[in-house]
Scaffold this motif. Structure first.
Motif, PDB file in Angstrom:
ATOM      1  N   VAL A  69       0.829  -1.208   0.000  1.00  0.00           N
ATOM      2  CA  VAL A  69       0.000   0.000   0.000  1.00  0.00           C
ATOM      3  C   VAL A  69       0.863   1.257   0.000  1.00  0.00           C
ATOM      4  N   THR A  70       1.882   1.275   0.867  1.00  0.00           N
ATOM      5  CA  THR A  70       2.641   2.509   1.110  1.00  0.00           C
ATOM      6  C   THR A  70       3.626   2.854  -0.009  1.00  0.00           C
ATOM      7  N   GLN A  71       3.979   1.887  -0.883  1.00  0.00           N
ATOM      8  CA  GLN A  71       4.976   2.153  -1.921  1.00  0.00           C
ATOM      9  C   GLN A  71       4.573   3.298  -2.848  1.00  0.00           C
ATOM     10  N   ILE A 255      19.690   6.546   7.040  1.00  0.00           N
ATOM     11  CA  ILE A 255      19.263   7.219   5.814  1.00  0.00           C
ATOM     12  C   ILE A 255      17.763   7.408   5.877  1.00  0.00           C
ATOM     13  N   SER A 256      17.330   8.607   5.574  1.00  0.00           N
ATOM     14  CA  SER A 256      15.893   8.857   5.455  1.00  0.00           C
ATOM     15  C   SER A 256      15.535   8.721   3.986  1.00  0.00           C
ATOM     16  N   MET A 257      14.712   7.739   3.653  1.00  0.00           N
ATOM     17  CA  MET A 257      14.416   7.464   2.251  1.00  0.00           C
ATOM     18  C   MET A 257      12.913   7.295   2.045  1.00  0.00           C
ATOM     19  N   VAL A 258      12.482   7.604   0.831  1.00  0.00           N
ATOM     20  CA  VAL A 258      11.099   7.337   0.462  1.00  0.00           C
ATOM     21  C   VAL A 258      11.004   5.861   0.103  1.00  0.00           C
ATOM     22  N   LEU A 259      10.078   5.146   0.739  1.00  0.00           N
ATOM     23  CA  LEU A 259       9.919   3.716   0.478  1.00  0.00           C
ATOM     24  C   LEU A 259       9.667   3.510  -1.016  1.00  0.00           C
ATOM     25  N   PRO A 260      10.534   2.770  -1.700  1.00  0.00           N
ATOM     26  CA  PRO A 260      10.460   2.736  -3.160  1.00  0.00           C
ATOM     27  C   PRO A 260       9.443   1.739  -3.713  1.00  0.00           C
ATOM     28  N   GLU A 261       8.961   2.042  -4.897  1.00  0.00           N
ATOM     29  CA  GLU A 261       8.276   1.035  -5.678  1.00  0.00           C
ATOM     30  C   GLU A 261       9.315   0.024  -6.167  1.00  0.00           C
ATOM     31  N   VAL A 262       8.883  -1.188  -6.443  1.00  0.00           N
ATOM     32  CA  VAL A 262       9.789  -2.219  -6.952  1.00  0.00           C
ATOM     33  C   VAL A 262       9.259  -2.690  -8.305  1.00  0.00           C
ATOM     34  N   ILE A 263      10.085  -2.571  -9.314  1.00  0.00           N
ATOM     35  CA  ILE A 263       9.746  -3.042 -10.651  1.00  0.00           C
ATOM     36  C   ILE A 263      10.320  -4.440 -10.825  1.00  0.00           C
ATOM     37  N   GLY A 264       9.491  -5.400 -11.137  1.00  0.00           N
ATOM     38  CA  GLY A 264       9.983  -6.746 -11.412  1.00  0.00           C
ATOM     39  C   GLY A 264      10.491  -6.840 -12.840  1.00  0.00           C
TER      40      GLY A 264
END
Length: 886
Positions: A69-71, A255-264
């Motif tokens: 959901v959060t990606q 590291i402060s990062m934006v939770l990434p989308e993952v492309i398969g």
């Protein structure tokens, strides 16, 4: 651990060894875990293990668990990697910053010892060595070392000569780094001559499973080089970050990062027998650029993955910055385990992926990329026509704008008493270089087998072409010699000239003077061909306007041909002394032939022998003397190491509007960090050269910008000093701009200095992909010192945007559909950026011009943590205050 709310999931790895523990995420008993991509599970494990309620909270763990959901919600999460890796061009400024931070903490009545790496760091010295010597001896200005060799050496030993010259040039930097290795805990330095950082990481430093205080967890890292992603090929999650951000990680800040989308990325099929891993990676690079993966993780899966060795996977992961992703992850499998054994180290789930793209490996064909960008793939079968098209096309990424009547011009010249000629597309540099390919035994042995057959067929490389072989580790030399192909490579001019990045980062050294004179006289588009990962304008060499990335075998093929204007299917490589035409297909080895040699000669004993002595084998490094004082004693006469001004004042800054800013530069698309902060040679007519001359140095002592990153006075003057920088103000390539108040054209540094003296804030206008290319903290530090308060661009490269934030420079982004052109901006306006007292991530702000026009842009502070850094004037200022208070 006792305060960790997830301590209940700790259990022994083996019941017989209760002291060997790990966090068993399965015991969370959360069905969402099994749906997570493997790369996101690494982030989850780190969040769970480091959950302390302060830097990492339970709600952070929940955000990662709820990734499906959060990606897509721009959610911020902290990540604490297992370690940090640096190379010396980024490592020297990091150690300089640490030394200056200790001074600053002491001034604030704090304990300087607190400025010390908490997160383990490895620094590999690999960026300093240059190709001064090759088969044609030294081509540059003779130094004392050069003169000694010319008169006392009876044999060609380019490797030793280049390494000795490296120490002559960089002794002061190396002594400083040696002080750092003594003064700071948790910092290990791998001496020069050991190899390229990412290859050493792949073959030696990486462990896949890390251990600390009896706890075992996935190895992970961030590095101060964008190609840190190479380690993803082994199943170790890693990516490049800005040097400024890496320093904070070393000091214990997550590291402060934006939770990434993952492309398969699904791989299927089998490569044909003539395809190399380089062909595959260049195809993947172009494909993923078209898909659009900026800021995302890419995770590889499918039956085709089993067709790829770890070296093949590492090659694909290495090029991750070129296709724009943050990470390119290959989960650990049996091939990974076999590789660990081979290199002397021991140790079906349904995943939810937002998007899946596919590549059939059987469709890959031999290819190169160029002439100016790594994503511009050109099939080898189309190279001749493509170069012809580029020659006449409008000036740009695929154009040189050469008049049609000049396409076939030839310029004669003499070299070593013989007559030759150059034309557009003539190859003058051919380099087997870079961790991207030298880490891969299949392409290196393929190059060796091709060289062997070429020599036996009577083929040679023209002597004026600057050829070189710079392996990423001593293991490469070992198996090339053992397999019997090294001598044939040397006969074609590809002898080992050093262990380091060399030509790939612009340390290609000088070309023969007759070659330079011919290129200049004919205004030729001469070519370089290299097995590297970057080919931006002005990076490889000032005199090679066209540069192509290619596999090591193709580097040799184009070197033999002597031109990029050849169709290998229809035209011979050359005609041998017997008058026989020899085609590339006559000497090209198959994958099966290469794999047979690899199985026989690439064995664990080689890796063990090379790496068990890697930290002690360099006698010159061992003999360096360095102090071990807690605080560094700055030498005011030094032109290499200087205390930077970044920590002067240390005042908290409230958000203030930028008022009536002038535009220093009006730039276009794909401005790289090489354009902003070059790493190569210092031009004799540059602002940096004038400064060094004023300090009593001669041109042969200038060295490179990369080597002087420990001196802010040089680096500020080197900012925007790339000769290929295209500034719309002057409508040509030059490191110059217009000082708008008087309409004078001058060097960028001189203009910035005049603006600062007059008290005027500065702005940069840019197009898409601003800051692409290498991870380079000086591409943010330099603009900071020039007085630049903000950059207004259409889009940013991920690491560079982070570096700008880390230095307190505001990254402004046009709203979708807007650009300088659509808004009618010329850059001659004066800009007021209205910043409210309370700012939030990614908020929209008004920008008013002195013409009366108003438009809006987005402030690219992507997380609350980045806003905190901005309020403190940058990430390092924040860390100093934090350390002093603690």
């Amino acid at each position: 651990v006792m305060t960790n709310p997830y301590a209940y999931i700790i259990e022994p790895l083996d019941p017989q060894k209760p002291d060997h523990k790990f966090f068993n995420l399965k015991k969370l008993k959360d069905p969402r875990y099994d749906q997570l991509p493997f790369s996101i599970r690494v982030l989850l494990e780190s969040a769970v293990r480091n959950c302390d309620g302060v830097l990492v909270k339970k709600e952070d763990v929940e955000k990662v668990l709820n990734w499906k959901v959060t990606q897509s919600q721009t959610v911020e999460v902290p990540f604490r990697p297992a370690r940090v890796i640096l190379q010396d061009f980024t490592g020297v400024p990091a150690v300089v910053d640490f030394a200056a931070m200790r001074d600053a903490v002491k001034k604030l009545q704090g304990d300087p010892e607190k400025i010390n790496p908490v997160c383990p760091a490895d620094l590999v010295i690999d960026h300093s060595i240059q190709v001064d010597f090759n088969r044609n001896a030294c081509l540059g200005v003779c130094s004392l070392v050069t003169i000694y060799y010319l008169f006392h050496s009876s044999r060609s030993d380019s490797l030793q000569k280049n390494q000795d010259l490296e120490f002559e040039r960089n002794r002061e930097r190396f002594e400083f780094l040696k002080w750092g290795s003594k003064a700071f805990r948790n910092m290990r330095i791998i001496p020069p001559g050991s190899g390229i950082v990412h290859q050493v990481n792949l073959e030696y430093l990486a462990r896949v499973v890390s251990e600390q205080d009896g706890y075992y967890y996935p190895d992970s890292l961030v590095g101060t080089d964008s190609h840190t992603t190479m380690i993803d090929g082994l199943g170790v999650l890693g990516w490049g970050v800005g040097g400024i951000e890496a320093e904070a990680v070393m000091l214990g800040q997550p590291i402060s990062m934006v939770l990434p989308e993952v492309i398969g990325y699904k791989l299927q099929g089998t490569p044909n027998k003539y395809i190399t891993s380089t062909d595959i990676v260049l195809t993947v690079t172009k494909h993923l650029r078209q898909v659009g993966v900026v800021g995302k993780f890419v995770e590889f899966f499918g039956p085709g993955v089993a067709q790829l060795s770890i070296a093949d996977r590492a090659t694909i992961a290495n090029m991750c910055p070129e296709y724009g992703a943050t990470a390119a992850f290959f989960p650990v499998d049996q091939i990974s385990i076999h590789y660990l054994k081979q290199t002397g180290r021991m140790i079906v789930i349904h995943l939810s992926l937002m998007q899946v793209v596919e590549l059939d490996l059987s469709t890959v064909v031999p290819c190169c990329s160029g002439p100016k960008r790594p994503q511009d793939k050109v099939d080898v079968s189309e190279m001749k026509q493509d170069f012809k098209t580029c020659l006449g096309a409008k000036q740009g990424f695929k154009g040189f704008q050469v008049a049609p009547e000049r396409h076939d011009v030839r310029v004669p010249f003499q070299f070593n008493g013989a007559e030759y000629s150059l034309s557009h597309g003539s190859v003058v540099i051919a380099a087997i270089t870079s961790c991207t390919n030298t880490s891969n035994p299949s392409v290196m042995l393929g190059a060796g087998l091709l060289a062997q057959r070429a020599v036996k067929a009577g083929l040679r490389v023209k002597p004026y072409i600057k050829t070189s072989l710079s392996p990423g580790s001593g293991v490469v030399t070992y198996y090339l010699k053992e397999s019997g192909v090294m001598d044939f490579l040397s006969q074609l001019g590809f002898e080992v000239v050093g262990y380091g990045c060399m030509t790939c980062i612009g340390n290609s050294g000088p070309l023969p003077e007759p070659v330079v004179e011919a290129i200049t006289r004919g205004d030729l588009v001469a070519a370089g061909v290299l097995s590297g990962n970057r080919n931006f304008e002005g990076r490889v060499h000032p005199n090679t306007r066209a540069n192509y990335l290619a596999s090591p075998p193709l580097v040799i093929a184009y070197a033999i041909a002597g031109t990029m204007r050849i169709d290998f299917e229809k035209e011979p490589l050359a005609v041998n002394s017997q008058g026989k035409e020899v085609f590339l297909r006559d000497i090209w080895p198959t994958r099966e032939e290469i794999q047979a040699v690899e199985r026989q000669f690439v064995i664990p004993a080689m890796f063990k022998e090379v790496y068990e002595k890697v930290e002690k084998v360099n006698e010159r490094w061992n003999s360096l003397k360095a102090p071990s004082d807690e605080l560094y004693t700055w030498d005011p006469s030094s032109t290499y190491i200087k205390s930077p001004p970044f920590f002067d004042g240390l005042e908290l800054q409230t958000p203030n509007s930028i008022t009536d800013a002038y535009v220093l530069l009006n730039l276009g698309d794909s401005v790289t960090t090489d354009h902003i902060s070059p790493a190569g040679n210092i031009a004799r007519n540059s602002a940096a050269a004038r400064y060094l001359t004023s300090r009593g140095l001669t041109p042969r002592e200038f060295n490179s910008y990369g080597s002087r990153r420990g001196n802010d006075a040089v680096m500020a003057r080197g900012t925007f000093a790339n000769i290929r920088l295209f500034n719309k103000f002057i409508n040509k390539q030059a490191p110059s701009t217009i000082y708008l108040p008087t309409e004078e054209t001058m060097d960028v540094f001189d203009a910035a200095e005049k603006y600062q003296q007059a008290g005027h804030p500065l702005l940069i206008l840019a197009g898409k992909e601003y800051g692409s290319g290498s991870s380079r903290d000086w591409a943010a530090k330099g603009p900071f010192l020039l007085g630049i308060k903000a950059v207004l661009a259409e889009s940013y490269e991920r690491i560079h945007r982070s570096n700008l934030v880390g230095m307190g420079i505001i990254p402004l982004e046009y709203l979708p559909g807007d650009s300088a052109e659509s808004l009618g901006l010329t850059g001659r306006e004066r800009y007021t950026v209205i910043i409210p007292p309370q700012i939030t991530p990614r908020m929209t702000v008004d920008i008013k011009l002195d013409t009366g026009k108003t438009f809006q842009a987005k402030m690219r502070f992507d997380t609350d943590v980045e806003l905190t850094y901005f309020h403190h004037g940058g990430i390092l200022n924040y860390m100093i205050r934090k350390m002093s208070q603690n």
